[in-house]
Write an enzyme that holds these catalytic residues in place. Structure first.
Site, PDB file in Angstrom:
ATOM      1  CG  ASP A 140      44.412  39.249  37.971  1.00 39.47           C
ATOM      2  OD1 ASP A 140      44.842  38.348  38.703  1.00 39.47           O
ATOM      3  OD2 ASP A 140      44.779  40.440  38.058  1.00 39.47           O
ATOM      4  CD  GLU A 189      43.449  36.583  41.915  1.00 37.31           C
ATOM      5  OE1 GLU A 189      44.414  36.528  42.685  1.00 37.31           O
ATOM      6  OE2 GLU A 189      43.266  37.542  41.144  1.00 37.31           O
TER       7      GLU A 189
END
Length: 647
Positions: free
Chosen positions: A321, A374
């Site tokens: 993330d 990401e």
């Protein structure tokens, strides 16, 4: 370092070797979880629990718990030389004991109770204690583990179903409670298999105190959240998915952590895990702490966490993330709010080195998994090997595609011809990375509306647009990701406090979308052209990308075998177009494999009666062409019939 305190924890019984301590301090111990934390074991013939915690600036450290009335000092730990590790063995303890570390800092008399950074299990929030636990589990997924390299390969189909465990399905007749890991396992496995998805991606399951963070503010980097059950319960969920041939990807968050007192922040009275300077150690967007990637012991902690989920929970991939927030020192910061690197630049050199090492080690031990970034900027070579100068990830989310595509689809079709480039621009960079095309949870929260709510027009047009969006996503090069609820055409934004609106499947338009998506998934798995060359330029070819006036796109998806080539035609307006001519890559009969306007999907039934024969009329620079009927707001997928195939 102070002298050795006296007490039952201060024996010379240790699991740590000098080599372990060396690797820990060097930042290269990949499996520190095997000895750091709390471990039921037998030492010198006596059963008990061995504890080890890193707190180099502590004056005293002791273990407190329900076994000693949470009294500091009763079970002190001993310093391991100058390593900063405190360790000890408490006889008679076993799995199930609740505990924390009580630390007295050598600075300002600071005292604090901390959960175990390496704890395998923690109390269900709002409880904050750790729990001694044994991770023994009898896995039944051997067949999957032996063949998963094929399922996770870049040339394999990968359609990912993104799931938040607390809101996928609830039990309204029992106070709207969420399902446990074991309750959700058969239901989720059956649903994902029926829908044809190949992988499930869980929003972070690691323990987190604030449920509303969706798991992205982690305190327990080695423990699945106790909200849904025990560690073995979560293993059973992964096992159940694997036994049905479904891969499991876990969201993992090395970019920041929350400032809850019992967590990692200010651990021993100093900024141990985080940078001391808030210009590097505090995240202005999320009000969280940022890891100090330059500290060896912190790298050991994060590397061990990543390996832990692959080792002990059989994860098939990690989606990392907020990578962009790690790469840039000035991320979400204005002038004067950040510190340049040693060369005066804004690149976080320590984080870059960490990410490269992370990917090198994961692929060294697990070449059959994927790491997914990401990353929302144009940072080069995110998904290229480190030996070429890349970050070493296997895949990267294409946030640009997501933004441009949703912006285009939100426009009234009458204006789409002026924004044709929002669809075609992607092909200028589509093969610079190994991309995943995400329509994730982030796009259906915080006032953004659900996917179908973003679509213009009346209800019929909204559903048609949504089917077209999914068809367009699935026929573009790249792996696919959809957040739960996409298959229901859910009207509401995602709400983590409630279940998905499963009752919508009582209505035909919603069932039509579900059927359409299931058929897309099956086609993507069945047709090599829709996955085999996803990340290579020879897997895509334009036939016509210039018909902005009619808002039509025509393109090919190709595999290694020319016979598998698919012809895709998209009509992004609600105007049916008859006698629309497109160039054909080869002569013959082209079967209509899928048509999003078919009545079984809730469409109006326009189409081409199963297929069309080419005519020897040159078009789009090709010697043959097809004359088609283009349904309104629809996508058509054709494949040439070969000799012996049924038309």
């Amino acid at each position: 370092m102070t002298g050795r305190p006296v007490g039952p924890a201060c024996h010379d019984r240790s699991l740590l070797t000098e080599h372990d301590v060396y690797l820990f301090s060097e930042g290269t111990w990949l499996r520190a979880y095997e000895k750091m934390g709390a471990h039921p074991c037998v030492l010198d013939g006596e059963e008990g629990v061995y504890f080890a915690v890193w707190a180099p600036n502590a004056e005293r450290v002791s273990v407190v718990g329900d076994f000693n009335d949470w009294t500091p000092g009763k079970h002190p730990l001993c310093p391991r030389g100058s390593s900063g590790i405190w360790e000890g063995f408490i006889p008679g303890l076993g799995p199930g004991a609740r505990y924390k570390y009580h630390l007295v800092s050598r600075y300002h008399g600071y005292q604090v109770f901390k959960a175990d950074p390496y704890g395998f299990r923690h109390e269900c929030p709002p409880g904050t204690a750790s729990i001694v636990w044994d991770l023994t589990y009898e896995w039944q997924d051997g067949d999957w583990m032996r063949r998963r390299g094929r399922a996770n390969a870049l040339d394999a189909p990968m359609q990912i179903y993104e799931v938040h465990l607390g809101s996928w399905m609830r039990v309204p007749e029992e106070g709207n409670r969420w399902l446990t890991y074991r309750e959700i396992a058969p239901k989720l496995a059956e649903h994902v298999q029926r829908m044809g998805f190949t992988h499930v991606e869980f929003l972070p399951v690691m323990e987190h105190p604030f449920y509303g963070s969706w798991g992205y503010q982690i305190t327990g980097y080695f423990a699945p959240t106790a909200r849904y059950g025990t560690p073995q319960d979560f293993m059973a969920l992964v096992d159940a998915l694997h036994q049905q041939g479904i891969g499991v990807i876990l969201d993992w968050v090395p970019s920041h952590f929350p400032t809850d007192e019992h967590g990692l922040v200010f651990f021993d009275g100093t900024h141990l895990y985080e940078h001391a300077d808030p210009r590097k150690g505090f995240h202005p967007d999320w009000h969280t702490a940022i890891f100090n990637y330059g500290r060896n012991e912190v790298r050991t902690f994060l590397l061990s966490s990543a390996m832990f989920w692959l080792d002990r929970y059989h994860a098939d991939g990690l989606r990392v993330d907020a990578v962009a927030s790690m790469l840039y020192l000035d991320y979400s910061r204005g002038p004067g709010e950040w510190i340049p690197n040693e060369y005066g630049g804004r690149e976080n050199l320590e984080a870059i080195a960490f990410l490269r090492r992370l990917n090198e080690e994961i692929y060294r031990y697990y070449p059959d998994v994927q790491t997914i970034a990401e990353e929302s900027t144009a940072w080069p070579m995110v998904s290229r090997p480190t030996y070429l100068g890349g970050l070493g990830f296997g895949l990267k989310w294409d946030m640009g595609w997501m933004h441009d595509t949703l912006l285009y689809f939100s426009r009234d079709p009458i204006y789409r011809k002026y924004h044709h480039h929002e669809l075609t621009f992607r092909m200028l960079y589509a093969f610079t990375e190994n991309f995943v095309l995400p329509l994730s949870h982030d796009e259906v929260v915080h006032g953004k509306g659900s996917l179908i709510a973003k679509m213009p027009g009346d209800d019929w047009q909204k559903f048609a647009n949504l089917r077209l969006l999914y068809g367009y996503q699935y026929t573009q090069p790249g792996k696919k990701l959809l957040f739960m609820g996409a298959e229901l055409a859910q009207w509401r934004e995602w709400d983590h406090e409630t279940s998905l609106d499963w009752h919508l499947l009582e209505y035909a338009p919603h069932r039509g979308v579900q059927r359409w998506l299931a058929d897309l998934n099956r086609l993507a798995c069945r047709e090599p052209a829709l996955h085999e060359r996803d990340v290579w330029p020879d897997g895509f070819e334009w036939i016509d990308c210039n018909d902005a006036e009619n808002s039509v796109l025509v393109y090919l998806r190709k595999s290694c075998d020319p016979a598998d080539t698919l012809l895709i035609v998209c009509n992004f307006t609600p105007v049916p177009r008859q006698n629309y001519r497109v160039g054909a890559p080869a002569p013959g009969f082209w079967r209509e494999l899928l048509n999003s306007d078919a009545r079984e999907y809730g469409g109006s039934g326009w189409g081409n009666l199963g297929g069309v024969e080419t005519v020897p009329v040159p078009w789009h620079g090709r010697p043959y062409s097809l004359v088609l009927t283009l349904p309104p707001l629809a996508i058509l997928i054709f494949k040439r019939a070969t000799e012996g195939s049924v038309r």
